[in-house]
Each structure stands twice: as C-alpha cells, then as structure tokens.
Scaffold this motif. Structure first.
Motif, PDB file in Angstrom:
ATOM      1  N   MET A  79       3.430   0.498  -5.912  1.00  0.00           N
ATOM      2  CA  MET A  79       2.384  -0.050  -6.781  1.00  0.00           C
ATOM      3  C   MET A  79       1.904   0.857  -7.923  1.00  0.00           C
ATOM      4  O   MET A  79       0.866   0.570  -8.516  1.00  0.00           O
ATOM      5  CB  MET A  79       1.176  -0.450  -5.914  1.00  0.00           C
ATOM      6  CG  MET A  79       1.521  -1.512  -4.880  1.00  0.00           C
ATOM      7  SD  MET A  79       0.134  -1.961  -3.854  1.00  0.00           S
ATOM      8  CE  MET A  79      -1.006  -2.549  -5.099  1.00  0.00           C
ATOM      9  N   GLU A  80       2.627   1.943  -8.215  1.00  0.00           N
ATOM     10  CA  GLU A  80       2.157   2.846  -9.282  1.00  0.00           C
ATOM     11  C   GLU A  80       3.230   3.318 -10.262  1.00  0.00           C
ATOM     12  O   GLU A  80       2.913   3.857 -11.320  1.00  0.00           O
ATOM     13  CB  GLU A  80       1.514   4.119  -8.675  1.00  0.00           C
ATOM     14  CG  GLU A  80       0.209   3.902  -7.942  1.00  0.00           C
ATOM     15  CD  GLU A  80       0.421   3.497  -6.483  1.00  0.00           C
ATOM     16  OE1 GLU A  80       1.559   3.656  -5.990  1.00  0.00           O
ATOM     17  OE2 GLU A  80      -0.529   3.016  -5.841  1.00  0.00           O
ATOM     18  N   ARG A 118       5.373  12.033  -8.335  1.00  0.00           N
ATOM     19  CA  ARG A 118       4.612  11.179  -7.417  1.00  0.00           C
ATOM     20  C   ARG A 118       5.326  11.164  -6.083  1.00  0.00           C
ATOM     21  O   ARG A 118       6.528  10.852  -6.014  1.00  0.00           O
ATOM     22  CB  ARG A 118       4.495   9.757  -7.978  1.00  0.00           C
ATOM     23  CG  ARG A 118       4.140   8.724  -6.916  1.00  0.00           C
ATOM     24  CD  ARG A 118       3.622   7.424  -7.428  1.00  0.00           C
ATOM     25  NE  ARG A 118       3.987   6.304  -6.580  1.00  0.00           N
ATOM     26  CZ  ARG A 118       3.497   6.055  -5.355  1.00  0.00           C
ATOM     27  NH1 ARG A 118       2.604   6.852  -4.820  1.00  0.00           N
ATOM     28  NH2 ARG A 118       3.907   5.015  -4.669  1.00  0.00           N
ATOM     29  N   THR A 176       4.650   6.273  -0.657  1.00  0.00           N
ATOM     30  CA  THR A 176       5.240   5.386   0.344  1.00  0.00           C
ATOM     31  C   THR A 176       5.661   4.093  -0.348  1.00  0.00           C
ATOM     32  O   THR A 176       5.200   3.792  -1.456  1.00  0.00           O
ATOM     33  CB  THR A 176       4.235   5.059   1.461  1.00  0.00           C
ATOM     34  OG1 THR A 176       3.108   4.411   0.880  1.00  0.00           O
ATOM     35  CG2 THR A 176       3.781   6.319   2.180  1.00  0.00           C
TER      36      THR A 176
HETATM   37  C1  R2B Z   1       2.336   2.464  -1.689  1.00  0.00           C
HETATM   38  O1  R2B Z   1       1.469   2.369  -0.666  1.00  0.00           O
HETATM   39  C2  R2B Z   1       0.232   1.823  -1.136  1.00  0.00           C
HETATM   40  C3  R2B Z   1       0.002   0.485  -0.501  1.00  0.00           C
HETATM   41  O2  R2B Z   1       0.000   0.590   0.898  1.00  0.00           O
HETATM   42  C4  R2B Z   1       0.370   1.777  -2.628  1.00  0.00           C
HETATM   43  O3  R2B Z   1      -0.461   2.727  -3.256  1.00  0.00           O
HETATM   44  C5  R2B Z   1       1.755   2.147  -2.852  1.00  0.00           C
HETATM   45  O4  R2B Z   1       2.290   2.247  -4.069  1.00  0.00           O
END
Ligand code: R2B
Ligand code: URA
Length: 309
Positions: free
Chosen positions: A248-249, A137, A140
């Motif tokens: 977020m993942e 992955r 950001t």
């Molecule tokens: C990073 O950037 C997104 C939110 O701006 C999100 O998908 C993440 O994990």
C-alpha cells in the motif's frame, strides 16, 4: 486532463544531493517539520543528520526500533546502555531512530501516510545537506503465487489497473508521476540475498493499492460485491502483468524517490499467498519471523556498502 510532469532530476555531479523542487522553501525563515516534531529554528539538522547515508522505512514504529537495534549489532555499533531514543518523541505520528549513518523511520499505513512522512524527511535531508542517500522501504505484502516468506524487491510499482504510474490530484488536475525504482540497487539487493542464502528473494512488480480489503480483491472485508472467481481472475491478470506482491505504499515512495534524487528500493516480505487465501491466520511467531527478513537483507546490504567505502 492528464499532465505528465517530467520533474525527474538527474544528478550531474559525482556526489548527489537530496533535491527539493520548491522555490517557496528558500523564502521561508524557518521550516517546521510538523509531523516529525522537528524544525530548522529549534534543531541543528546538519549536526543531527548530516552524516545520514541510509534510511530504512517501514510501517510500524515498533519494527523500526527493532530494525535500529538489529542494524546497530550488524555494524558493531550497538551501545549496550542506549535504548535508541525516538528522535520524533514530540509526536506519535511517526517514530525515528538513528545509529551511525543509518536512520530508521516509521511511515504508517497507506499512500497518504507515507507521503507526508517523505515530504518532511526529504526536507530534513535537504536542510541537513545530506549527500548520496539510499532509502529502502522494508515492509510486508501479500504474495501472488509465491511461497509465504518470500521477499520481493520491487521493479516497478503498478496501480490497481496494472499501470506503472502514480496519480495525484494537484490544484484540481491529475498529475502522473514516474514509479520506476533503481534497477541497480534492486540487483544488488538480490545479490545480497543470494549471499545470505536464508530465504527466497525475487525481483518483480508490486501492485500498490489504496485499501487492504476490496482494493486488494479480498473476500473478507466488511463489504464485498464480487465472487471468488472474480477475485481469482483479477489476481491471475495481475500475475500476468508481472505482479509478484501487493502492498500500500510503493507507488508514492517510488515517485518521491524519483523527484528527490534519492536512490530507492522497496523490499517486502510476502505474509501469505493471495491465490490461496485472504486472512493472515498463520501463527504470530511465524509472521514475526517473516517480518524480520527484509531487515536482515537490508542490514547485510548496508554493512557491505559501508565496508566498501
Ligand atoms: C503492508 O501492510 C500494511 C497493511 O497490513 C500496509 O501498510 C502495507 O503496505
Ligand atoms: N500488506 C498488504 O497490504 N496486503 C497483504 O496482503 C499483506 C500485507
């Protein structure tokens, strides 16, 4: 009730397959990968994807197309006439591009979005009979006490309570899954960054949240019920737990790599230092430049790996 599932599969053979753990799949005549707009009945998946060894995944479709062109150039596989067609053109949920053994797929924002993509991608790689696949992955994040533009390669993904776990409710019960990532791969990526010598890279824990605003202790959402001091206390506690960045993942990504036997890494650039602010207000071209860094690192890694074989 918490069930700890020890579903992790270790590969005994020298070449490792992509595992699905689902007896129902074998009984299905066709498998429709709905959100990718692909299916076993209509597409020759082994012919299309059988040679895939690396998957790069990131949130935005546009960035994944850029990544494909960048990696093609790195590998000397660019086709000046080709515009890298979107393999998932039948849907606008996700975008997918391929160059040689490298597949680039977008995953959208957040755990549910990437989880749906990964279910279908893992089945795709399984149907295509791919072996020895590495998935990275490239994303950001918000850094904690790091200079913006620093890359964090994730050691462990922690939840919002700083615990290394991914919890999912299945049939009304909470299932806890392992979120360790491949430490060897993380070290190799760190080594690549040292060779490149273009930007700072660290290995550390990543906190994965279900929200960008309140979930990440921001003061600038539509709602906020805590003070600047509460926020700072929380972020300092996170730092003490080894958290270098927030995104977020990573949790479900790590969990699904463990379940499927995919070798996985999370490589995220930090766009800002969360101890200093919440808003992404630095100039657009600076942010764009930061976002290229994970693909530069991963491009270098893939090139090296392909040279070695
Ligand atoms: C990073 O950037 C997104 C939110 O701006 C999100 O998908 C993440 O994990
Ligand atoms: N992505 C996140 O999830 N958080 C940030 O602060 C920046 C990017």
């Amino acid at each position: 009730t918490l069930l700890f599932f020890s579903e992790n599969k270790q590969n005994e053979s020298s070449s490792s397959s992509v595992y699905v753990h689902n007896p129902h799949l074998a009984e299905m005549k066709d498998d429709v990968l709905y959100h990718l707009s692909l299916a076993t009945g209509t597409h020759d998946l082994p012919a299309m994807f059988g040679d895939v060894k690396f998957v790069c995944t990131g949130g935005s479709a546009w960035r994944m197309k850029k990544c494909t062109a960048y990696i093609a150039a790195e590998l000397g596989m660019e086709d000046p006439k080709s515009d890298y067609p979107n393999i998932c053109a039948g849907t606008d949920r996700y975008a997918m591009y391929k160059v040689g053994p490298v597949l680039c797929v977008s995953h959208g924002m957040g755990v549910p979005s990437i989880a749906i993509m990964l279910h279908e991608l893992i089945k795709l790689l399984h149907h295509a009979r791919c072996t020895d696949v590495t998935i990275i992955r490239i994303g950001t994040s918000g850094g904690i006490g790091l200079e913006p533009g620093t890359i964090v390669v994730t050691k462990q993904s922690l939840d919002g309570m700083f615990q290394p776990r991914f919890e999912q409710v299945i049939l009304g019960k909470t299932v806890v899954r392992n979120v360790d990532l491949d430490q060897g791969l993380a070290e190799e990526l760190l080594k690549c960054s040292k060779e490149l010598n273009q930007f700072e890279t660290v290995i550390g824990n990543t906190m994965c949240t279900l929200d960008f605003y309140e979930g990440q202790a921001r003061l600038d959402g539509a709602f906020c019920s805590y003070t600047e001091k509460d926020k700072q206390d929380f972020l300092h506690k996170a730092k003490e737990a080894g958290v270098c960045n927030i995104e977020m993942e990573s949790s479900v990504f790590a969990a699904m790599c463990n379940l499927s036997g995919l070798r996985g890494a999370v490589v995220c650039v930090t766009l800002l230092d969360r101890l200093k602010g919440d808003q992404l207000s630095c100039p657009h071209d600076v942010l764009q430049g930061y976002q290229l860094r994970p693909q530069i690192l991963v491009g270098h890694y893939i090139k090296q790996q392909l040279k070695a074989t």
